[in-house]
Design a protein around this motif. Structure first.
Motif, PDB file in Angstrom:
ATOM      1  N   ALA A   1      -4.667   3.112  -6.461  1.00 25.81           N
ATOM      2  CA  ALA A   1      -3.712   3.542  -5.443  1.00 25.81           C
ATOM      3  C   ALA A   1      -3.588   2.483  -4.357  1.00 25.81           C
ATOM      4  CB  ALA A   1      -4.161   4.864  -4.826  1.00 25.81           C
TER       5      ALA A   1
ATOM      6  N   ALA B   1      -5.650  11.646   0.232  1.00 23.70           N
ATOM      7  CA  ALA B   1      -4.619  12.163  -0.665  1.00 23.70           C
ATOM      8  C   ALA B   1      -4.643  11.446  -2.009  1.00 23.70           C
ATOM      9  CB  ALA B   1      -3.249  12.024  -0.014  1.00 23.70           C
ATOM     10  N   ALA B   2      -4.852  10.127  -1.999  1.00 28.17           N
ATOM     11  CA  ALA B   2      -4.904   9.373  -3.243  1.00 28.17           C
ATOM     12  C   ALA B   2      -6.083   9.811  -4.104  1.00 28.17           C
ATOM     13  CB  ALA B   2      -4.994   7.877  -2.948  1.00 28.17           C
TER      14      ALA B   2
ATOM     15  N   GLU C   1      -7.585  12.735  -4.012  1.00 29.00           N
ATOM     16  CA  GLU C   1      -7.322  14.095  -4.492  1.00 29.00           C
ATOM     17  C   GLU C   1      -6.293  14.100  -5.617  1.00 29.00           C
ATOM     18  OE1 GLU C   1      -6.238  16.178  -0.950  1.00 29.00           O
ATOM     19  OE2 GLU C   1      -8.336  16.530  -0.340  1.00 29.00           O
ATOM     20  N   ALA C   2      -5.399  13.099  -5.632  1.00 27.28           N
ATOM     21  CA  ALA C   2      -4.386  13.008  -6.680  1.00 27.28           C
ATOM     22  C   ALA C   2      -4.922  12.375  -7.953  1.00 27.28           C
ATOM     23  CB  ALA C   2      -3.182  12.218  -6.171  1.00 27.28           C
ATOM     24  N   GLY C   3      -6.175  11.922  -7.920  1.00 26.98           N
ATOM     25  CA  GLY C   3      -6.799  11.404  -9.132  1.00 26.98           C
ATOM     26  C   GLY C   3      -6.951   9.902  -9.211  1.00 26.98           C
ATOM     27  N   ALA C   4      -6.729   9.191  -8.108  1.00 31.96           N
ATOM     28  CA  ALA C   4      -6.886   7.738  -8.135  1.00 31.96           C
ATOM     29  C   ALA C   4      -8.322   7.364  -8.472  1.00 31.96           C
ATOM     30  CB  ALA C   4      -6.487   7.130  -6.797  1.00 31.96           C
TER      31      ALA C   4
ATOM     32  N   ASP D   1       2.730   5.871  -6.213  1.00 30.60           N
ATOM     33  CA  ASP D   1       2.880   7.299  -6.518  1.00 30.60           C
ATOM     34  C   ASP D   1       1.754   7.725  -7.462  1.00 30.60           C
ATOM     35  OD1 ASP D   1       5.685   7.849  -5.291  1.00 30.60           O
ATOM     36  OD2 ASP D   1       5.940   6.012  -6.472  1.00 30.60           O
ATOM     37  N   VAL D   2       0.663   8.183  -6.870  1.00 28.02           N
ATOM     38  CA  VAL D   2      -0.579   8.343  -7.628  1.00 28.02           C
ATOM     39  C   VAL D   2      -0.503   9.500  -8.618  1.00 28.02           C
ATOM     40  CG1 VAL D   2      -3.059   8.763  -7.475  1.00 28.02           C
ATOM     41  CG2 VAL D   2      -1.934   7.293  -5.790  1.00 28.02           C
ATOM     42  N   ALA D   3      -0.129  10.683  -8.170  1.00 25.50           N
ATOM     43  CA  ALA D   3      -0.201  11.867  -9.032  1.00 25.50           C
ATOM     44  C   ALA D   3       0.642  11.693 -10.290  1.00 25.50           C
ATOM     45  CB  ALA D   3       0.236  13.108  -8.259  1.00 25.50           C
TER      46      ALA D   3
ATOM     47  N   VAL E   1      -1.027   9.067 -12.568  1.00 28.30           N
ATOM     48  CA  VAL E   1      -2.222   9.590 -13.229  1.00 28.30           C
ATOM     49  C   VAL E   1      -1.828  10.426 -14.435  1.00 28.30           C
ATOM     50  CG1 VAL E   1      -4.156  11.195 -12.983  1.00 28.30           C
ATOM     51  CG2 VAL E   1      -3.749   9.470 -11.223  1.00 28.30           C
ATOM     52  N   ASP E   2      -0.839  11.294 -14.287  1.00 26.14           N
ATOM     53  CA  ASP E   2      -0.383  12.100 -15.423  1.00 26.14           C
ATOM     54  C   ASP E   2       0.139  11.220 -16.555  1.00 26.14           C
ATOM     55  OD1 ASP E   2      -1.051  14.479 -14.212  1.00 26.14           O
ATOM     56  OD2 ASP E   2       1.001  15.022 -13.658  1.00 26.14           O
TER      57      ASP E   2
END
Length: 293
Positions: free
Chosen positions: A30, A57-58, A60-63, A266-268, A271-272
């Motif tokens: 991230a 936030a990064a 928590e979004a999975g970075a 755009d991390v989330a 990650v997906d």
């Protein structure tokens, strides 16, 4: 699914205290910039409180990694070493324990202090323009990202010209890897980045992305920093804030062609996309099985 598996040097690595197997794993990095003039976020996380919020936030979004920058590569006003340290060190400290911490800097003085503060990665977009950067990383457990660029940081380089951009970028990276090794950096500490859009036009970056296996053949894990860049905007006629779908397509394409770290805003969503790609490649098991079981 057809994909390229690079001949990795030290696929198994410990980076920032975390273990990675880059033969079957992709790390999402991230971007958090403490700068007022970054090309994408335009100072959105320049304030320290905002930067700390972005780090949380990064994570928590999975970075997997968080790359903290205090000075952009692009031309702009001078930022002193002291000011860069004031910008990045509090964010490095705030990110401890949340993810692998990276610092985006071309200054060995900043790299040394960041490593002391807990950074596990030094992301040098200048490609060892200052060889003291290698010396700052040598003898530590930190990882060094060596990036291709032609100009000195903060310096304009209009209309770059190449004969064969991919061959020239690969040759540059091989020579800088050799330089790092000569100055005490261990092979398992090195990552390479072809530098999309850094002193390159859109056709150059598209050529590099299309022929990415030729860069991945260097053997060190390859970082793809394609997020929201102008080659995506110019290809799709998309302004900043309208490049997510193009970014995701570029990220997946890079993973299929040998990239093992992707650097993104755009991390989330990334990650997906990356985890789904890993699953389709057989690198990752589904989170759960319920359908038609």
């Amino acid at each position: 699914m057809s994909h390229y598996e690079p001949p990795l040097i030290s696929a198994h690595r410990v980076i920032g205290g975390r273990s990675y197997d880059f033969s079957r794993q992709v790390a999402v990095m991230a971007i958090v910039n403490r700068t007022p003039d970054s090309f994408h976020d335009r100072g959105r996380t320049f304030a320290l409180a905002k930067a700390k919020e972005a780090v949380t936030a990064a994570a928590e979004a999975g970075a997997d990694w968080i790359d903290i920058g205090g000075v952009p590569f692009a031309p702009g006003p001078e930022v002193s070493v002291a000011e860069e340290l004031d910008r990045v060190l509090p964010v490095v400290q705030a990110a401890q324990g949340l993810a692998v911490v990276s610092v985006d800097t071309y200054r060995p003085e900043v790299a040394r202090e960041a490593i002391r503060a807990g950074a596990g990665v030094v992301n040098d977009t200048s490609g060892l323009r200052d060889v003291r950067m290698a010396e700052a990383v040598a003898g530590t457990d930190a990882t060094l990202v060596i990036t291709h660029s032609l100009a000195a940081p903060r310096t304009a380089y209009p209309s770059p010209r190449y004969g064969d951009v991919v061959a020239e970028v690969a040759a540059f990276l091989r020579s800088r890897v050799a330089l790092a090794l000569e100055h005490g950096v261990r092979p398992e500490q090195i990552i390479v980045d072809p530098g999309p859009d850094l002193n390159k036009n859109t056709r150059h970056t598209l050529d590099i992305t299309r022929r990415l296996p030729e860069i991945a053949d260097i053997g060190h894990p390859l970082l793809a920093a394609v997020s929201n860049k102008d080659f995506i905007g110019e290809t799709l006629d998309a302004g900043q804030g309208e490049r997510l779908s193009g970014t995701l397509a570029a990220v997946v394409f890079c993973v299929l062609n040998g990239a093992r770290i992707v650097r993104v805003h755009d991390v989330a969503a990334t990650v997906d996309a990356v985890r789904m790609t890993e699953a389709m490649l057989g690198f990752r098991e589904p989170a759960y099985l319920r359908h038609n079981i």
